[in-house]
Motif scaffolding. Structure first.
Motif, PDB file in Angstrom:
ATOM      1  N   VAL A   8     -35.276  10.451  36.523  1.00 40.47           N
ATOM      2  CA  VAL A   8     -36.553  11.119  36.235  1.00 40.47           C
ATOM      3  C   VAL A   8     -37.482  10.133  35.541  1.00 40.47           C
ATOM      4  CG1 VAL A   8     -37.678  13.005  34.985  1.00 40.47           C
ATOM      5  CG2 VAL A   8     -35.442  13.382  36.062  1.00 40.47           C
ATOM      6  N   THR A   9     -38.714  10.010  36.073  1.00 42.97           N
ATOM      7  CA  THR A   9     -39.672   9.057  35.509  1.00 42.97           C
ATOM      8  C   THR A   9     -40.821   9.745  34.776  1.00 42.97           C
ATOM      9  OG1 THR A   9     -40.864   8.998  37.622  1.00 42.97           O
ATOM     10  CG2 THR A   9     -39.182   7.310  37.258  1.00 42.97           C
ATOM     11  N   GLY A  10     -40.923  11.072  34.887  1.00 45.39           N
ATOM     12  CA  GLY A  10     -41.991  11.763  34.165  1.00 45.39           C
ATOM     13  C   GLY A  10     -42.000  13.252  34.455  1.00 45.39           C
ATOM     14  N   PHE A  11     -42.692  13.981  33.585  1.00 44.13           N
ATOM     15  CA  PHE A  11     -42.921  15.412  33.776  1.00 44.13           C
ATOM     16  C   PHE A  11     -44.426  15.655  33.720  1.00 44.13           C
ATOM     17  CE2 PHE A  11     -38.734  15.125  31.656  1.00 44.13           C
ATOM     18  CZ  PHE A  11     -37.945  15.741  32.623  1.00 44.13           C
ATOM     19  N   GLN A  12     -44.946  16.428  34.674  1.00 43.34           N
ATOM     20  CA  GLN A  12     -46.383  16.667  34.747  1.00 43.34           C
ATOM     21  C   GLN A  12     -46.664  18.162  34.743  1.00 43.34           C
ATOM     22  OE1 GLN A  12     -44.673  14.802  37.145  1.00 43.34           O
ATOM     23  NE2 GLN A  12     -45.067  12.815  36.194  1.00 43.34           N
ATOM     24  N   MET A  13     -47.772  18.544  34.113  1.00 44.23           N
ATOM     25  CA  MET A  13     -48.099  19.967  33.950  1.00 44.23           C
ATOM     26  C   MET A  13     -49.533  20.259  34.367  1.00 44.23           C
ATOM     27  SD  MET A  13     -48.446  20.156  29.789  1.00 44.23           S
ATOM     28  CE  MET A  13     -46.872  19.356  29.485  1.00 44.23           C
ATOM     29  N   GLU A  17     -46.326   4.848  30.423  1.00 48.00           N
ATOM     30  CA  GLU A  17     -45.184   4.020  30.837  1.00 48.00           C
ATOM     31  C   GLU A  17     -44.724   3.116  29.703  1.00 48.00           C
ATOM     32  OE1 GLU A  17     -44.281   2.671  34.424  1.00 48.00           O
ATOM     33  OE2 GLU A  17     -44.758   4.634  35.265  1.00 48.00           O
ATOM     34  N   HIS A  18     -45.686   2.549  28.959  1.00 46.91           N
ATOM     35  CA  HIS A  18     -45.330   1.703  27.813  1.00 46.91           C
ATOM     36  C   HIS A  18     -44.574   2.519  26.768  1.00 46.91           C
ATOM     37  CE1 HIS A  18     -48.660  -1.513  28.635  1.00 46.91           C
ATOM     38  NE2 HIS A  18     -47.697  -1.519  29.534  1.00 46.91           N
ATOM     39  N   GLY A  19     -45.032   3.769  26.576  1.00 40.82           N
ATOM     40  CA  GLY A  19     -44.366   4.652  25.618  1.00 40.82           C
ATOM     41  C   GLY A  19     -42.935   4.943  26.019  1.00 40.82           C
ATOM     42  N   VAL A  20     -42.716   5.149  27.320  1.00 41.51           N
ATOM     43  CA  VAL A  20     -41.362   5.412  27.824  1.00 41.51           C
ATOM     44  C   VAL A  20     -40.482   4.183  27.630  1.00 41.51           C
ATOM     45  CG1 VAL A  20     -39.984   5.937  29.881  1.00 41.51           C
ATOM     46  CG2 VAL A  20     -42.128   7.146  29.484  1.00 41.51           C
TER      47      VAL A  20
END
Length: 239
Positions: free
Chosen positions: A79-84, A144-147
């Motif tokens: 998983v690379t992200g969650f979007q809402m 992405e930097h935060g991840v």
């Protein structure tokens, strides 16, 4: 779909300020309404797009929740992200004209389809739109930097605390509670995103609950002590 219903979808949408540029003239708003070619409903578990699909549009999430993921060499989904709702999805396809990940609905969802060639065309006529698209791309880079920071230097407690704080902050911007949320993703999906094993995610949730920081009932999470979560994230590194 008639142009009038599109206009209702955009100009009067309560998420407009989240996914459209601010401070536009009425005429510019009218032109941006034409960006939305159609709306698509995506059932829970279905893919909005998949790795390798031809890129031709960006999607503004109107309702629902998505995860983006890529298949690892050993066949696992990372998983690379969650979007809402209110967020734009599909930017990964701009580079090579093909999507580089899967976008899967975590609940029944609806998206506004914005053809990318139309976005480029309108960007030349409405500078605020071009600036807005650049801001969205920049936000993705910052995310992405935060991840990378999460995965590279944080302990499990710090990772989960940062994840919960980020999630509740984004939900609050959409009018939801600052302290209560329903997790649309599984513990396993959270673990995949944060680089943690499922047991570690569950154990960390239990630890937070025992310390009175959160209250957890299945997927319902109530944050009881936001400052404690912030303190965990900002704790000085051990020498």
């Amino acid at each position: 779909m008639t142009p009038q219903t599109i206009r209702v979808a955009c100009s009067n949408c309560n998420l407009r300020e989240l996914c459209m540029p601010m401070g536009l003239s009425e005429s510019d708003i009218g032109r941006l309404d034409d960006l939305v070619a159609t709306r698509r409903k995506i059932k829970r578990g279905a893919a909005l797009f998949s790795n390798g699909d031809r890129f031709n549009a960006l999607y503004a999430i109107r309702t629902g929740f998505f995860k983006t993921c890529v298949a690892t060499a050993d066949g696992r989904d990372q998983v690379t992200g969650f979007q809402m709702a209110g967020e734009i999805i599909g930017l990964d396809g701009i580079v090579a004209d093909r999507h580089s990940c899967d976008a899967v609905a975590l609940e029944d969802a609806e998206v506004c389809v914005m053809p990318y060639d139309r976005i480029e065309e309108l960007s030349r006529e409405v500078p605020a739109l071009q600036s807005h698209v650049h801001k969205i791309m920049s936000r993705e880079i910052v995310r992405e930097h935060g991840v990378m920071l999460l995965l590279g230097s944080m302990r499990a407690e710090e990772r989960l605390a940062a994840f919960l704080l980020n999630l509740v902050q984004r939900l609050h911007a959409r009018g939801f509670s600052q302290s209560e949320l329903v997790l649309r993703m599984t513990r396993e999906e959270i673990g995949s995103y944060l680089g943690l094993k499922l047991e570690t995610v569950s154990r960390t949730f239990s630890k937070f609950a025992e310390e009175g920081i959160v209250e957890v009932k299945q997927r319902h999470v109530r944050i009881l002590d936001t400052e404690a979560l912030r303190a965990i994230v900002n704790a000085p590194a051990c020498a």
